[in-house]
Design a protein around this motif. Sequence first.
Motif, PDB file in Angstrom:
ATOM      1  N   MET A 157     -50.532  35.187 -25.731  1.00 37.45           N
ATOM      2  CA  MET A 157     -50.812  36.519 -25.193  1.00 37.45           C
ATOM      3  C   MET A 157     -50.013  36.789 -23.927  1.00 37.45           C
ATOM      4  N   ILE A 158     -49.849  35.777 -23.100  1.00 37.81           N
ATOM      5  CA  ILE A 158     -49.112  35.955 -21.842  1.00 37.81           C
ATOM      6  C   ILE A 158     -47.670  36.360 -22.130  1.00 37.81           C
ATOM      7  N   VAL A 159     -47.015  35.659 -23.059  1.00 40.84           N
ATOM      8  CA  VAL A 159     -45.609  35.959 -23.346  1.00 40.84           C
ATOM      9  C   VAL A 159     -45.465  37.292 -24.072  1.00 40.84           C
ATOM     10  N   SER A 160     -46.295  37.526 -25.094  1.00 40.42           N
ATOM     11  CA  SER A 160     -46.166  38.754 -25.894  1.00 40.42           C
ATOM     12  C   SER A 160     -46.550  39.999 -25.107  1.00 40.42           C
ATOM     13  N   SER A 161     -47.294  39.846 -24.017  1.00 44.32           N
ATOM     14  CA  SER A 161     -47.666  41.012 -23.212  1.00 44.32           C
ATOM     15  C   SER A 161     -46.441  41.709 -22.624  1.00 44.32           C
ATOM     16  N   PHE A 162     -45.359  40.946 -22.412  1.00 45.09           N
ATOM     17  CA  PHE A 162     -44.164  41.545 -21.815  1.00 45.09           C
ATOM     18  C   PHE A 162     -43.499  42.541 -22.768  1.00 45.09           C
ATOM     19  N   LEU A 163     -43.771  42.454 -24.061  1.00 40.27           N
ATOM     20  CA  LEU A 163     -43.232  43.446 -24.991  1.00 40.27           C
ATOM     21  C   LEU A 163     -43.783  44.824 -24.669  1.00 40.27           C
ATOM     22  N   ASN A 164     -45.103  44.923 -24.487  1.00 40.60           N
ATOM     23  CA  ASN A 164     -45.709  46.212 -24.153  1.00 40.60           C
ATOM     24  C   ASN A 164     -45.293  46.687 -22.767  1.00 40.60           C
TER      25      ASN A 164
ATOM     26  N   ILE B   7     -42.438  46.118 -21.282  1.00 40.95           N
ATOM     27  CA  ILE B   7     -41.059  46.612 -21.380  1.00 40.95           C
ATOM     28  C   ILE B   7     -41.010  47.943 -22.128  1.00 40.95           C
ATOM     29  N   LEU B   8     -41.729  48.023 -23.267  1.00 43.01           N
ATOM     30  CA  LEU B   8     -41.736  49.265 -24.032  1.00 43.01           C
ATOM     31  C   LEU B   8     -42.340  50.415 -23.232  1.00 43.01           C
ATOM     32  N   GLY B   9     -43.372  50.110 -22.451  1.00 42.58           N
ATOM     33  CA  GLY B   9     -44.052  51.153 -21.692  1.00 42.58           C
ATOM     34  C   GLY B   9     -43.285  51.590 -20.466  1.00 42.58           C
ATOM     35  N   TYR B  10     -43.094  50.678 -19.538  1.00 41.49           N
ATOM     36  CA  TYR B  10     -42.447  51.040 -18.282  1.00 41.49           C
ATOM     37  C   TYR B  10     -40.939  51.195 -18.430  1.00 41.49           C
ATOM     38  N   GLY B  11     -40.379  50.758 -19.562  1.00 41.39           N
ATOM     39  CA  GLY B  11     -38.986  51.057 -19.865  1.00 41.39           C
ATOM     40  C   GLY B  11     -38.809  52.418 -20.513  1.00 41.39           C
ATOM     41  N   ARG B  12     -39.945  53.128 -20.730  1.00 42.89           N
ATOM     42  CA  ARG B  12     -39.975  54.490 -21.275  1.00 42.89           C
ATOM     43  C   ARG B  12     -39.605  54.551 -22.756  1.00 42.89           C
ATOM     44  N   ALA B  13     -39.394  53.396 -23.397  1.00 42.93           N
ATOM     45  CA  ALA B  13     -39.011  53.413 -24.815  1.00 42.93           C
ATOM     46  C   ALA B  13     -40.130  53.968 -25.683  1.00 42.93           C
ATOM     47  N   TRP B  14     -41.383  53.632 -25.361  1.00 40.67           N
ATOM     48  CA  TRP B  14     -42.501  54.108 -26.185  1.00 40.67           C
ATOM     49  C   TRP B  14     -42.631  55.627 -26.084  1.00 40.67           C
ATOM     50  N   GLY B  15     -42.436  56.157 -24.906  1.00 40.15           N
ATOM     51  CA  GLY B  15     -42.499  57.602 -24.750  1.00 40.15           C
ATOM     52  C   GLY B  15     -41.399  58.316 -25.515  1.00 40.15           C
ATOM     53  N   GLU B  16     -40.199  57.711 -25.524  1.00 39.41           N
ATOM     54  CA  GLU B  16     -39.099  58.305 -26.278  1.00 39.41           C
ATOM     55  C   GLU B  16     -39.403  58.309 -27.773  1.00 39.41           C
ATOM     56  N   LEU B  17     -40.098  57.287 -28.253  1.00 39.67           N
ATOM     57  CA  LEU B  17     -40.501  57.258 -29.658  1.00 39.67           C
ATOM     58  C   LEU B  17     -41.441  58.411 -29.975  1.00 39.67           C
ATOM     59  N   THR B  18     -42.384  58.676 -29.086  1.00 40.46           N
ATOM     60  CA  THR B  18     -43.369  59.731 -29.364  1.00 40.46           C
ATOM     61  C   THR B  18     -42.747  61.120 -29.347  1.00 40.46           C
TER      62      THR B  18
ATOM     63  N   ILE C  30     -49.143  52.473 -22.215  1.00 42.04           N
ATOM     64  CA  ILE C  30     -48.803  51.297 -23.018  1.00 42.04           C
ATOM     65  C   ILE C  30     -48.287  50.177 -22.117  1.00 42.04           C
ATOM     66  N   GLY C  31     -47.503  50.541 -21.078  1.00 41.85           N
ATOM     67  CA  GLY C  31     -47.061  49.535 -20.118  1.00 41.85           C
ATOM     68  C   GLY C  31     -48.238  48.889 -19.411  1.00 41.85           C
ATOM     69  N   LEU C  32     -49.218  49.699 -19.023  1.00 39.69           N
ATOM     70  CA  LEU C  32     -50.409  49.164 -18.370  1.00 39.69           C
ATOM     71  C   LEU C  32     -51.239  48.334 -19.342  1.00 39.69           C
ATOM     72  N   GLN C  33     -51.230  48.713 -20.618  1.00 42.11           N
ATOM     73  CA  GLN C  33     -51.924  47.905 -21.628  1.00 42.11           C
ATOM     74  C   GLN C  33     -51.277  46.526 -21.715  1.00 42.11           C
ATOM     75  N   GLY C  34     -49.953  46.463 -21.547  1.00 34.45           N
ATOM     76  CA  GLY C  34     -49.278  45.175 -21.512  1.00 34.45           C
ATOM     77  C   GLY C  34     -49.698  44.343 -20.309  1.00 34.45           C
ATOM     78  N   ILE C  35     -49.841  44.997 -19.150  1.00 38.25           N
ATOM     79  CA  ILE C  35     -50.323  44.274 -17.973  1.00 38.25           C
ATOM     80  C   ILE C  35     -51.743  43.772 -18.205  1.00 38.25           C
ATOM     81  N   GLY C  36     -52.559  44.616 -18.869  1.00 36.55           N
ATOM     82  CA  GLY C  36     -53.912  44.184 -19.215  1.00 36.55           C
ATOM     83  C   GLY C  36     -53.905  42.979 -20.138  1.00 36.55           C
ATOM     84  N   MET C  37     -52.983  42.975 -21.095  1.00 34.18           N
ATOM     85  CA  MET C  37     -52.871  41.843 -22.014  1.00 34.18           C
ATOM     86  C   MET C  37     -52.444  40.579 -21.279  1.00 34.18           C
ATOM     87  N   LEU C  38     -51.588  40.744 -20.279  1.00 32.57           N
ATOM     88  CA  LEU C  38     -51.187  39.613 -19.446  1.00 32.57           C
ATOM     89  C   LEU C  38     -52.396  39.034 -18.712  1.00 32.57           C
ATOM     90  N   LEU C  39     -53.224  39.912 -18.149  1.00 32.04           N
ATOM     91  CA  LEU C  39     -54.442  39.464 -17.469  1.00 32.04           C
ATOM     92  C   LEU C  39     -55.406  38.792 -18.448  1.00 32.04           C
TER      93      LEU C  39
END
Length: 467
Positions: free
Chosen positions: A77-84, A86-97, A263-272
């Motif tokens: 979970m710690i490693v995979s959290s960085f995917l969310n 990056i997708l969130g705070y890198g704005r990629a998820w927003g561009e998808l929507t 989604i970026g914050l959800q990744g931080i939550g997953m890290l926690l």
Amino acid sequence: MGGTHGDKARVIQALLFMSSINTLLQTLIGSRLPTVMGASIAYTLPLFSIINDYNDEDFASPHDRFVHSMRTIQGSMIVSSFLNIILGYGRAWGELTRFFSPIVVVPVVCLVGLGLFARGFPLLGNCVEIGLPMLILLMICQQYLKRIHSRAHLILERFALLLCIGIVWAFAAILTVSGAYNNVKPATKQSCRTDRSFLMSSAPWIKIPYPFQWGTPIFRASHVFGMLGAALVSSAESTGTFFAAARLSGATAPPAHVLSRSIGLQGIGMLLEGLFGSLVGTTASVENVGLLGLTHIGSRRVVQISTAFMIFFSIFGKFGAFFASIPLPIFAAIYCILLGIVAASGITFIQFANSNSMRNIYVLGVSLFLGLSIPQYFVTSRTFDGHGPVRTNAVWFNDILNTIFSSHATVAIIVGTLLDNTLEANHVEDRGIPWWKPFQHSKGDVRTEEFYSYPLRINEYLPSRFL
């Protein structure tokens, strides 16, 4: 996994504690919508893979197997959290929507609710004498009795659910104590009795979850890749839930930058969650969005206050275990209504597009049907030990595909977005783009700032690309 009832109680406490922290973060600096973050079922297959990997290994005790499995889950979970992140705070998820339109949002939001149909009447049917009275009583109290008097309308609209739970829960406790379920099948006991969770006796009075409570995380590449699929699915499901929450709370559709930061914050939550040793990651709770529509309470302050109760029950285990004695068919009866409300909120988005267009009907029909049918195939083809229909020699690849295509909302996003953006429309108005486009930008609608701006003066201290 080899854990005892005490271990189960500690895991539930950690889950509830992290759900409360993530809910508070999302309502403050994330989506800003009145949504509760809860445990996601998307992590089931990666967990099965971890469990299966340790089945052939020798441990000194079942508890050692449990701790080793939890440490591996933490690392993944710690490693995979960085995917969310990056997708969130890198704005990629927003561009998808930005490729979404009302035609895409309809099946996504609908299937966020309808995709959980197995939690409804199939679960209720495991104990009809408890589940069915709950369903009928809730409908009568919440929709019919409230019309008797204006004061009754206000009380029953908001508190009918709690009242009905108390009545039916007491009825289930009476049946349990009277011996009604002493000579029934084990499955019936598990569903109907109020003393089958074994948490009251095993939960500690006071236990504060803390980082690395299970030990040092274990990082294994194969399990990390499998968890990445679950991270993607939880993001897709949260996105659909955010649209439903905005619709039912009276907010405008969440703009792309809001979805990205949530989604970026959800990744931080997953890290926690990985640090604190939670069993699974969290996603926006569909059930609580349905509750928002049922009670007409769309205040984020109410949700923030509820996190205090979640923290209390996660620390004082006996109190949380007491509420865990509620039989699952009672919740199943509630889901029959709440999930239906969420699904219906998705249908309302069609009013912003041309519902008479055969092209739109085609996109909607195919997206809805495949969004239901493909995950159903992947779920029914799954073996008891968690192996899905995709079975190559690469377990991590199997986990990613089986997880993604077992999610109704994720399949709807894939199919709907592809069809809606590749099939030519006669007029741009047919797709609802003129209505949709203003909500994709922070300054596109005057109400967006009111609903989604950060609290206090946080905006002044953040780079503009994060706003």
